[in-house]
Design a protein around this motif. Structure first.
Motif, PDB file in Angstrom:
ATOM      1  N   VAL A 119       3.865  -2.167  37.489  1.00  0.00           N
ATOM      2  CA  VAL A 119       4.104  -1.323  36.312  1.00  0.00           C
ATOM      3  C   VAL A 119       3.913  -2.118  35.024  1.00  0.00           C
ATOM      4  N   ALA A 120       4.275  -3.398  35.027  1.00  0.00           N
ATOM      5  CA  ALA A 120       4.125  -4.211  33.818  1.00  0.00           C
ATOM      6  C   ALA A 120       2.656  -4.335  33.413  1.00  0.00           C
ATOM      7  N   PHE A 169       9.466   4.627  43.152  1.00  0.00           N
ATOM      8  CA  PHE A 169       9.025   4.864  41.784  1.00  0.00           C
ATOM      9  C   PHE A 169       7.581   4.495  41.520  1.00  0.00           C
ATOM     10  N   VAL A 170       6.785   4.428  42.577  1.00  0.00           N
ATOM     11  CA  VAL A 170       5.386   4.084  42.334  1.00  0.00           C
ATOM     12  C   VAL A 170       4.652   5.210  41.610  1.00  0.00           C
ATOM     13  N   ALA A 181       3.836   5.106  33.846  1.00  0.00           N
ATOM     14  CA  ALA A 181       4.670   4.470  32.826  1.00  0.00           C
ATOM     15  C   ALA A 181       3.925   4.290  31.516  1.00  0.00           C
ATOM     16  N   THR A 182       2.592   4.320  31.556  1.00  0.00           N
ATOM     17  CA  THR A 182       1.817   4.237  30.314  1.00  0.00           C
ATOM     18  C   THR A 182       2.130   5.402  29.384  1.00  0.00           C
ATOM     19  N   TRP A 200       8.129  -6.341  29.112  1.00  0.00           N
ATOM     20  CA  TRP A 200       9.544  -6.556  29.420  1.00  0.00           C
ATOM     21  C   TRP A 200      10.300  -5.245  29.614  1.00  0.00           C
ATOM     22  N   GLY A 201       9.882  -4.203  28.914  1.00  0.00           N
ATOM     23  CA  GLY A 201      10.488  -2.899  29.139  1.00  0.00           C
ATOM     24  C   GLY A 201      10.219  -2.402  30.551  1.00  0.00           C
ATOM     25  N   ALA A 202       8.978  -2.592  31.020  1.00  0.00           N
ATOM     26  CA  ALA A 202       8.622  -2.188  32.385  1.00  0.00           C
ATOM     27  C   ALA A 202       9.391  -2.992  33.415  1.00  0.00           C
ATOM     28  N   LEU A 203       9.507  -4.310  33.211  1.00  0.00           N
ATOM     29  CA  LEU A 203      10.238  -5.151  34.162  1.00  0.00           C
ATOM     30  C   LEU A 203      11.729  -4.825  34.161  1.00  0.00           C
ATOM     31  N   ALA A 204      12.289  -4.577  32.984  1.00  0.00           N
ATOM     32  CA  ALA A 204      13.714  -4.240  32.910  1.00  0.00           C
ATOM     33  C   ALA A 204      14.015  -2.965  33.689  1.00  0.00           C
ATOM     34  N   ALA A 205      13.122  -1.993  33.588  1.00  0.00           N
ATOM     35  CA  ALA A 205      13.360  -0.708  34.241  1.00  0.00           C
ATOM     36  C   ALA A 205      12.990  -0.724  35.720  1.00  0.00           C
TER      37      ALA A 205
END
Length: 426
Positions: free
Chosen positions: A74-75, A218-219, A225-226, A240-245
């Motif tokens: 996702v990142a 969540f794939v 996620a974009t 970092w937002g993607a990794l946090a979530a």
């Protein structure tokens, strides 16, 4: 006649790049993404895994591996969303072609509607169980609740990004608190970490299947996620937002469900909360948990639907999606969670693999503005790579989502080179 800038902003730019003036802060982006990944289905999936493996090292490594793969996937897509300002459906036009993009649009749209139906039905069924009613014996009441929540959940998505952000700012801290309390009680009831480690599993499951379930939770949402990272102000915010979530947030949900199931030998998160004496808090968590995911899910559908129908009427598409999802909820799609997750973990990741290969390899990390781009009707390497990625994920052993992504990337590069040489030869 062209819409005004204010109207476009309310519609969240479904057919164009997000301009710099509409970009959001890191806190805003992070809370929306966390609200999305805090999902009851993830706890249910964690529960199925928790009864099948010992805590150390199996369960810990499965949760870390599955969520690290998901977070990294996702990142990368999130960074592409930031750089282009485009949502997943518009990115697919470059990767698959104007007409070819209808295939990933259809796949992603159907999965998001499937999730919306699952969440709506689960909300009604679990709420009745928590307050002491049998959903099967009270079919009329179940139907009324499904209809109510099916329409209510889409309200914040109808408003747009701002609606998602407001709800997530309220719900995310409350959900973190409840998850912490549930984990604390479970570890205490087990006799601490030593007691947890001594509990033997009571079910059987392959490690590859378990990682696929973690990845699959969540794939589908991660591939889209974009839709939110395109609002990021900086590349680090998107990553970092993607990794946090998707690494931390999704991992916390999986771990809570898995540890609860390991301690109480019960994969159903509702029964676990009841056993912990958290029925009232469980009801609050259930509503907030599902609402913050349901509105993001139907928002995803609206982005795909607008691109497929070539309309900027995102709000109307949101309502249409909510109606379809509610119909699926009435058909009780919630009874098929694990097969659904395994299917998502097999057939969704190759879409992200194709987008990565097209953007990073073919276009060298830079797309032209959408309005000025010359996009073919069908991008043959993209479609061929997707099919090969799906076949690889379905037929090969190991970790199907990872296999599908890598196969799609390699197949795209090879197909693009072959097509280029064929064109030069002619």
């Amino acid at each position: 006649m062209r819409r005004s800038a204010a109207t476009e902003d309310r519609q969240d730019f479904p057919l164009s790049e997000v301009p710099p003036s509409a970009r959001k802060s890191f806190a805003s982006l992070c809370v929306v993404l966390l609200g999305f990944t805090f999902f009851t289905a993830t706890m249910f999936a964690g529960g199925r895994i928790g009864v099948a493996f010992p805590l150390w090292p199996d369960l810990v490594l499965i949760i870390l591996t599955g969520n690290l793969l998901l977070g990294a996937y996702v990142a990368i897509l999130g960074l592409i969303g930031y750089r282009t300002g485009l949502n997943t459906a518009l990115l697919s036009r470059f990767s698959f072609g104007r007409i070819g993009a209808r295939l990933p649009d259809l796949v992603l749209g159907l999965t998001q509607i499937g999730w919306y139906g699952w969440g709506t039905a689960t909300m009604a069924v679990v709420l009745l169980r928590l307050i002491g009613f049998d959903p099967e014996a009270n079919a009329a009441l179940t139907t009324i609740l499904i209809l109510f929540f099916g329409m209510a959940f889409c309200w914040t998505a109808y408003i747009g990004y701002r609606g998602l952000e407001i709800l997530s700012r309220i719900s995310v801290p409350l959900m973190v608190l409840l998850l912490a309390v549930s984990l604390w009680i479970a570890i205490g009831d087990a006799g601490g970490i030593a007691g947890l480690s001594a509990i033997a599993p009571t079910a059987a499951m392959g490690i590859g299947t378990a990682i696929t379930i973690v990845f699959g939770t969540f794939v589908s949402g991660g591939t889209q996620a974009t839709n939110w990272t395109r609002f990021a102000r900086r590349p680090s915010h998107a990553v970092w937002g993607a990794l946090a979530a998707f690494f931390i947030g999704n991992g916390l949900m999986i771990a809570t469900g898995a540890i609860g199931a390991l301690v109480y030998q019960q994969p159903d998160v509702v029964d676990i909360l009841a056993a912990q004496g958290l029925t009232f808090l469980g009801i609050i968590m259930l509503v907030l948990n599902l609402w913050t995911t349901q509105d993001n899910t139907i928002y995803n559908f609206s982005a795909v639907g607008c691109a497929a129908l070539e309309t900027d009427r995102r709000r109307q598409v949101t309502l249409i999606g909510a109606v379809i999802g509610t119909i699926l909820a009435l058909m009780r799609i919630d009874l098929y969670l694990i097969p659904f997750l395994l299917m998502l973990g097999t057939f969704i990741p190759p879409i992200g693999g194709v987008i990565m290969a097209d953007y990073l390899y073919k276009h060298r990390g830079k797309y032209p503005l959408l309005a000025q781009a010359s996009i073919p009707a069908i991008n043959i390497p993209g479609l061929a790579a997707y099919v090969l990625g799906c076949l690889t994920a379905y037929l090969t052993p190991g970790i199907p989502p990872l296999n599908g992504i890598l196969a799609a990337i390699i197949a795209y590069i090879l197909a693009d080179k072959i097509l280029a040489r064929s064109t030069e030869a002619n």
